[in-house]
Scaffold this motif. Structure first.
Motif, PDB file in Angstrom:
ATOM      1  N   LEU A 294       0.828  -1.205   0.000  1.00  0.00           N
ATOM      2  CA  LEU A 294       0.000   0.000   0.000  1.00  0.00           C
ATOM      3  C   LEU A 294       0.864   1.259   0.000  1.00  0.00           C
ATOM      4  O   LEU A 294       0.541   2.246  -0.679  1.00  0.00           O
ATOM      5  CB  LEU A 294      -0.931  -0.007   1.208  1.00  0.00           C
ATOM      6  N   ASN A 295       1.959   1.225   0.751  1.00  0.00           N
ATOM      7  CA  ASN A 295       2.845   2.399   0.769  1.00  0.00           C
ATOM      8  C   ASN A 295       3.479   2.634  -0.592  1.00  0.00           C
ATOM      9  O   ASN A 295       3.606   3.779  -1.043  1.00  0.00           O
ATOM     10  CB  ASN A 295       3.926   2.215   1.836  1.00  0.00           C
ATOM     11  N   MET A 296       3.883   1.553  -1.263  1.00  0.00           N
ATOM     12  CA  MET A 296       4.509   1.705  -2.570  1.00  0.00           C
ATOM     13  C   MET A 296       3.487   2.068  -3.646  1.00  0.00           C
ATOM     14  O   MET A 296       3.861   2.541  -4.722  1.00  0.00           O
ATOM     15  CB  MET A 296       5.245   0.420  -2.949  1.00  0.00           C
ATOM     16  N   TYR A 340      -6.914  -0.982   7.666  1.00  0.00           N
ATOM     17  CA  TYR A 340      -6.210   0.259   7.368  1.00  0.00           C
ATOM     18  C   TYR A 340      -7.176   1.402   7.079  1.00  0.00           C
ATOM     19  O   TYR A 340      -6.777   2.439   6.537  1.00  0.00           O
ATOM     20  CB  TYR A 340      -5.256   0.053   6.184  1.00  0.00           C
ATOM     21  N   GLU A 341      -8.447   1.207   7.420  1.00  0.00           N
ATOM     22  CA  GLU A 341      -9.496   2.213   7.249  1.00  0.00           C
ATOM     23  C   GLU A 341      -9.656   2.616   5.784  1.00  0.00           C
ATOM     24  O   GLU A 341     -10.027   3.748   5.480  1.00  0.00           O
ATOM     25  CB  GLU A 341      -9.224   3.437   8.124  1.00  0.00           C
ATOM     26  N   ILE A 480     -11.028  -6.792  -6.412  1.00  0.00           N
ATOM     27  CA  ILE A 480     -11.058  -5.924  -5.242  1.00  0.00           C
ATOM     28  C   ILE A 480     -10.335  -4.627  -5.606  1.00  0.00           C
ATOM     29  O   ILE A 480      -9.141  -4.645  -5.929  1.00  0.00           O
ATOM     30  CB  ILE A 480     -10.358  -6.561  -4.028  1.00  0.00           C
ATOM     31  N   VAL A 481     -11.043  -3.513  -5.602  1.00  0.00           N
ATOM     32  CA  VAL A 481     -10.467  -2.222  -5.948  1.00  0.00           C
ATOM     33  C   VAL A 481     -10.238  -1.434  -4.682  1.00  0.00           C
ATOM     34  O   VAL A 481     -11.140  -1.257  -3.856  1.00  0.00           O
ATOM     35  CB  VAL A 481     -11.386  -1.445  -6.918  1.00  0.00           C
ATOM     36  N   ILE A 482      -9.008  -0.970  -4.506  1.00  0.00           N
ATOM     37  CA  ILE A 482      -8.616  -0.227  -3.311  1.00  0.00           C
ATOM     38  C   ILE A 482      -8.274   1.198  -3.719  1.00  0.00           C
ATOM     39  O   ILE A 482      -7.393   1.425  -4.558  1.00  0.00           O
ATOM     40  CB  ILE A 482      -7.391  -0.875  -2.635  1.00  0.00           C
ATOM     41  N   SER A 483      -8.975   2.155  -3.146  1.00  0.00           N
ATOM     42  CA  SER A 483      -8.745   3.564  -3.451  1.00  0.00           C
ATOM     43  C   SER A 483      -7.807   4.170  -2.416  1.00  0.00           C
ATOM     44  O   SER A 483      -7.832   3.774  -1.246  1.00  0.00           O
ATOM     45  CB  SER A 483     -10.072   4.336  -3.484  1.00  0.00           C
ATOM     46  N   PRO A 484      -6.974   5.116  -2.821  1.00  0.00           N
ATOM     47  CA  PRO A 484      -6.023   5.739  -1.874  1.00  0.00           C
ATOM     48  C   PRO A 484      -6.749   6.575  -0.842  1.00  0.00           C
ATOM     49  O   PRO A 484      -7.868   7.004  -1.037  1.00  0.00           O
ATOM     50  CB  PRO A 484      -5.133   6.593  -2.783  1.00  0.00           C
TER      51      PRO A 484
END
Length: 484
Positions: A294-296, A340-341, A480-484
């Protein structure tokens, strides 16, 4: 951490952990059951990172960990003050031990009797009978607790996570194994693998205050997971489960006393057979792996394919409906993201197209085109949730398919159809667009994959449709789509 930026390169051979193009995958039910891939390819965005090797290595490690599950943990929602341990010693006297216990504040006499009745492990590094050995209560002495594992949904959580492909008609049962004790200054060396037919072992950390004493599980490949025996804020107790190809050890207890109740999990059948709060918690190690990815990926929307199949029809339900059904690594990744909310969304995707979160894959024959309000240019996955409501997009129109456009290898007019893969892809593409899907290339979603394992499993669902009187099935995947 390096921040990736989008690059439009479409070469699939650069080794990056991103899928650069997609084909429609169609199962031809009545044509030798041979799946085909349509040849219309769509280019998808790829990030350009400062250190491509580090990024793809991080993605590969995280995804591999999600498919290599051999242990899982969670909390038992029980007030520890309601727990009582009953045991009988060699003298024939029955004792009861109330919890919680703080041995530095007040050691119950029954705990001293329990420890005195224990035997040392044969694998203990100490050769004398001192207080620094790892101990276990003799299995031939009566021992029971007011905690009934079988009455809790722990077995369901284990089945859902460690055994997601367990066939119908197979059931998990649980039997008490033994009680292990490690006092201050003691540790437990790695315990040998059990060969009594069990498929898993459950370890429950009883509510006795201690420091140190980390519970370390190592799988057959040498990967280790560490658990600290922490309870919940309301006195909940930690449980963990691991498969029989793992060994375990307890590191030195620096303060207090660690009591662990072990249970064996066995597989049983009746004969030959073929969104609320989760019951599980991802391990600290897996959370670290996900955090690294996630950080990268900071500032980017990333997508991860579900690895398991759920036997649903994407034309009838939304992808979000799968959340309570998630199993295996899909379940771990989804709930780890929520810790991670972040707000993970499930989307249907096929052939380089993706459906909005509130749309189903409706590619049945249509008698008229969708209303102009559903223009592809106006439908964006980047819109805020209030603009992606059902009211903001026209539903797919049902009826007989009567599209008179031309195709490269055939034409469609009523039920007349030239049997050709190129004709099929034109037909499917038209129906997919009419159902509200947009090209992935027009979104900013970066799909991650394991570059070390290009054949990693991806869950596939099927949507039946008819072309020229033939029943085919469009293969649809879940993202699964993860938004920043």
């Amino acid at each position: 951490m390096p921040q990736p930026s989008i690059s439009r390169s479409s070469s699939p051979s650069d080794g990056l952990p991103f899928r650069t193009s997609q084909d429609f995958e169609i199962e031809k039910t009545n044509r030798n059951n041979s799946p085909s891939s349509a040849r219309r390819r769509t280019t998808m965005p790829m990030p350009q990172v400062d250190n491509d090797l580090a990024y793809r290595s991080a993605v590969s490690t995280m995804l591999a960990a999600s498919t290599r599950l051999s242990t899982i943990s969670g909390l038992i929602p029980m007030d520890s003050s309601q727990l009582v341990l009953f045991f009988r010693t060699k003298s024939g006297i029955t004792h009861s031990l109330d919890f919680p216990i703080d041995v530095d504040f007040n050691t119950p006499p029954a705990l001293d009797v329990l420890i005195a009745a224990c035997r040392p492990h044969q694998t203990s590094a100490f050769n004398d009978y001192s207080d620094h050995e790892s101990l276990f209560f003799p299995p031939n002495f009566p021992l029971t607790t007011s905690l009934e594992i079988a009455n809790l949904p722990i077995l369901d959580a284990i089945r859902n996570t460690l055994f997601p492909r367990l066939p119908q008609g197979h059931y998990l049962t649980v039997t008490r194994d033994k009680l292990e004790v490690v006092v201050k200054g003691g540790r437990m060396d790695p315990q040998p693998l059990r060969s009594d037919g069990r498929v898993a072992t459950i370890a429950v950390t009883l509510p006795v205050r201690f420091h140190g004493g980390k519970f370390v599980i190592r799988d057959a490949l040498g990967h280790e997971e560490v658990y600290f025996g922490r309870g919940g804020k309301d006195g909940d107790m930690e449980w963990l489960a691991f498969t029989p190809d793992c060994d375990y050890r307890v590191e030195t207890v620096t303060k207090g006393c660690r009591l662990t109740m072990l249970y064996g999990v066995y597989l049983r059948t009746f004969g030959p057979t073929g969104v609320t709060e989760p019951l599980i918690n991802p391990s600290d190690k897996f959370l670290d792996l996900l955090s690294h990815v996630l950080n990268m990926s900071k500032g980017q929307r990333i997508g991860i394919y579900l690895a398991n199949e759920y036997a649903v029809n994407p034309s009838e339900i939304l992808a979000e409906t799968l959340v309570p059904m998630l199993k295996g690594g899909d379940n771990v990744i989804y709930h780890a993201i929520k810790l991670y909310e972040l707000v993970p969304e499930l989307h249907w995707t096929a052939g380089g197209y993706i459906w909005p979160v509130d749309r189903t894959v409706e590619i049945t024959e249509q008698g008229q085109q969708s209303s102009p309000g559903l223009g592809l240019a106006g439908l964006s996955l980047l819109d805020p949730p209030h603009r992606r409501s059902r009211g903001s997009a026209s539903p797919a129109v049902r009826g007989a398919f009567a599209y008179n456009g031309s195709a490269r290898a055939g034409s469609v007019s009523g039920s007349v159809y030239s049997d050709s893969d190129e004709g099929i892809v034109d037909t499917v593409t038209f129906r997919v667009k009419q159902s509200g899907a947009i090209p992935l290339a027009e979104t900013d979603i970066i799909i991650l994959n394991d570059y070390n394992n290009p054949n990693a499993p991806i869950g596939k669902e099927r949507v039946p449709f008819v072309v020229g009187g033939e029943l085919d099935k469009l293969v649809v995947k879940t993202l699964i789509v993860i938004s920043p």
